[in-house]
Scaffold this motif. Structure first.
Motif, PDB file in Angstrom:
ATOM      1  N   THR A  49     -22.918 -51.250  22.344  1.00 23.99           N
ATOM      2  CA  THR A  49     -23.813 -50.497  23.226  1.00 23.99           C
ATOM      3  C   THR A  49     -23.034 -49.846  24.355  1.00 23.99           C
ATOM      4  O   THR A  49     -23.235 -48.659  24.675  1.00 23.99           O
ATOM      5  N   ALA A  50     -22.116 -50.609  24.973  1.00 24.14           N
ATOM      6  CA  ALA A  50     -21.341 -50.080  26.089  1.00 24.14           C
ATOM      7  C   ALA A  50     -20.432 -48.942  25.641  1.00 24.14           C
ATOM      8  O   ALA A  50     -20.289 -47.931  26.339  1.00 24.14           O
ATOM      9  N   THR A  86     -18.916 -54.124  24.170  1.00 21.55           N
ATOM     10  CA  THR A  86     -20.017 -54.174  23.209  1.00 21.55           C
ATOM     11  C   THR A  86     -20.189 -52.807  22.582  1.00 21.55           C
ATOM     12  O   THR A  86     -19.746 -51.789  23.132  1.00 21.55           O
ATOM     13  N   SER A 124     -20.760 -41.395  24.779  1.00 26.61           N
ATOM     14  CA  SER A 124     -21.878 -40.462  24.521  1.00 26.61           C
ATOM     15  C   SER A 124     -22.102 -40.245  23.027  1.00 26.61           C
ATOM     16  O   SER A 124     -22.153 -39.116  22.536  1.00 26.61           O
ATOM     17  N   CYS A 125     -22.213 -41.350  22.308  1.00 28.22           N
ATOM     18  CA  CYS A 125     -22.531 -41.276  20.889  1.00 28.22           C
ATOM     19  C   CYS A 125     -23.527 -42.388  20.567  1.00 28.22           C
ATOM     20  O   CYS A 125     -23.781 -43.266  21.395  1.00 28.22           O
ATOM     21  N   SER A 126     -24.073 -42.375  19.386  1.00 24.76           N
ATOM     22  CA  SER A 126     -25.066 -43.376  19.015  1.00 24.76           C
ATOM     23  C   SER A 126     -24.397 -44.625  18.451  1.00 24.76           C
ATOM     24  O   SER A 126     -23.288 -44.564  17.917  1.00 24.76           O
ATOM     25  N   LYS A 127     -25.100 -45.755  18.573  1.00 25.66           N
ATOM     26  CA  LYS A 127     -24.586 -46.976  17.967  1.00 25.66           C
ATOM     27  C   LYS A 127     -24.539 -46.841  16.450  1.00 25.66           C
ATOM     28  O   LYS A 127     -23.651 -47.416  15.805  1.00 25.66           O
ATOM     29  N   ALA A 158     -20.879 -46.972  23.000  1.00 25.09           N
ATOM     30  CA  ALA A 158     -21.725 -45.825  22.655  1.00 25.09           C
ATOM     31  C   ALA A 158     -22.144 -45.070  23.915  1.00 25.09           C
ATOM     32  O   ALA A 158     -22.124 -43.831  23.951  1.00 25.09           O
ATOM     33  N   ARG A 159     -22.495 -45.819  24.955  1.00 23.75           N
ATOM     34  CA  ARG A 159     -22.912 -45.184  26.199  1.00 23.75           C
ATOM     35  C   ARG A 159     -21.742 -44.437  26.841  1.00 23.75           C
ATOM     36  O   ARG A 159     -21.880 -43.291  27.273  1.00 23.75           O
ATOM     37  N   ARG A 160     -20.573 -45.089  26.913  1.00 25.92           N
ATOM     38  CA  ARG A 160     -19.413 -44.469  27.546  1.00 25.92           C
ATOM     39  C   ARG A 160     -18.942 -43.238  26.774  1.00 25.92           C
ATOM     40  O   ARG A 160     -18.527 -42.242  27.371  1.00 25.92           O
TER      41      ARG A 160
END
Length: 215
Positions: free
Chosen positions: A37-38, A35, A44-47, A40-42
């Motif tokens: 979201t996943a 996804t 370290s950036c924004s959606k 972006a989290r991995r």
């Protein structure tokens, strides 16, 4: 709608490459669970950044497959100095890149997931992988084959047929066996034999299509 992205060595910035590597890692770990979201989290950036760069999830998947397929480099050939030695080196480089990429965990996971999605008509991943993986890779070698034909180093009526023959000689049944989880074939086994397999495939191809073989 996936964004149309021109593929070259310079297509993606280092930061984008890090994002795509994160996406590939997530695909290997979770398969269908990719996804925005996943990622972006991995990474370290924004959606918002992901949507700006890739448009949507299909755009991200397209870029991810392109980034993986870019590991199979287009051989460099100087048409004005193309000879048998240069042709052999180009074919062997392509074959080495192709085998190394196909037997990797990332490619195996991508292909397994794409096959499952295509069978279930789940989404466009199958078409994305087909167009930006195998089809893109063949477009990198066919101009080399055609240049070698123009230089009278190879003889064939169809570059598509010649490419399929070379692909078959290089890959053989290795990819399908890995996709199906053949316990008798491991990535390390294939890796240890890549150089020998590349040379054998190239020898066989030149025996079939080399100009001297057809005189």
């Amino acid at each position: 709608m996936a964004l149309a992205i021109k593929v070259s060595e310079e297509t993606f910035t280092p930061r984008q490459q890090a994002v795509l590597t994160a996406a590939l890692d997530l695909l290997v770990e979770n398969g269908d669970g990719l996804t925005m979201t996943a990622v972006a989290r991995r990474a370290s950036c924004s959606k918002e950044t992901l949507y700006k760069w890739f448009g949507d999830r299909d755009g991200l998947l397209t870029a991810t497959v392109q980034w993986q397929a870019a590991k199979v480099r287009m051989p460099y050939v100087d048409r004005s100095h193309l000879n048998t030695k240069a042709l052999r080196a180009s074919l062997e480089q392509f074959a080495r890149d192709l085998l190394t990429t196909l037997i990797g965990e990332v490619s195996i996971t991508l292909n397994r997931t794409a096959i499952t999605h295509a069978a279930q008509e789940k989404d466009s991943l199958g078409n994305i992988v087909l167009e930006n993986g195998p089809m893109a890779v063949r477009r990198r070698l066919k101009p080399i084959l055609e240049a070698a034909r123009d230089a009278r180093l190879l003889r064939f009526s169809s570059s598509e047929e010649a490419y399929r023959t070379f692909f078959g000689l290089v890959v053989r049944d290795v990819q399908i066996r890995l996709l199906l989880g053949d316990n008798g074939l491991t990535q390390s086994n294939v890796e240890s034999n890549i150089e020998a397999d590349v040379k054998i495939a190239t020898d066989q191809f030149l025996a079939l299509y080399g100009a001297k073989a057809n005189t």
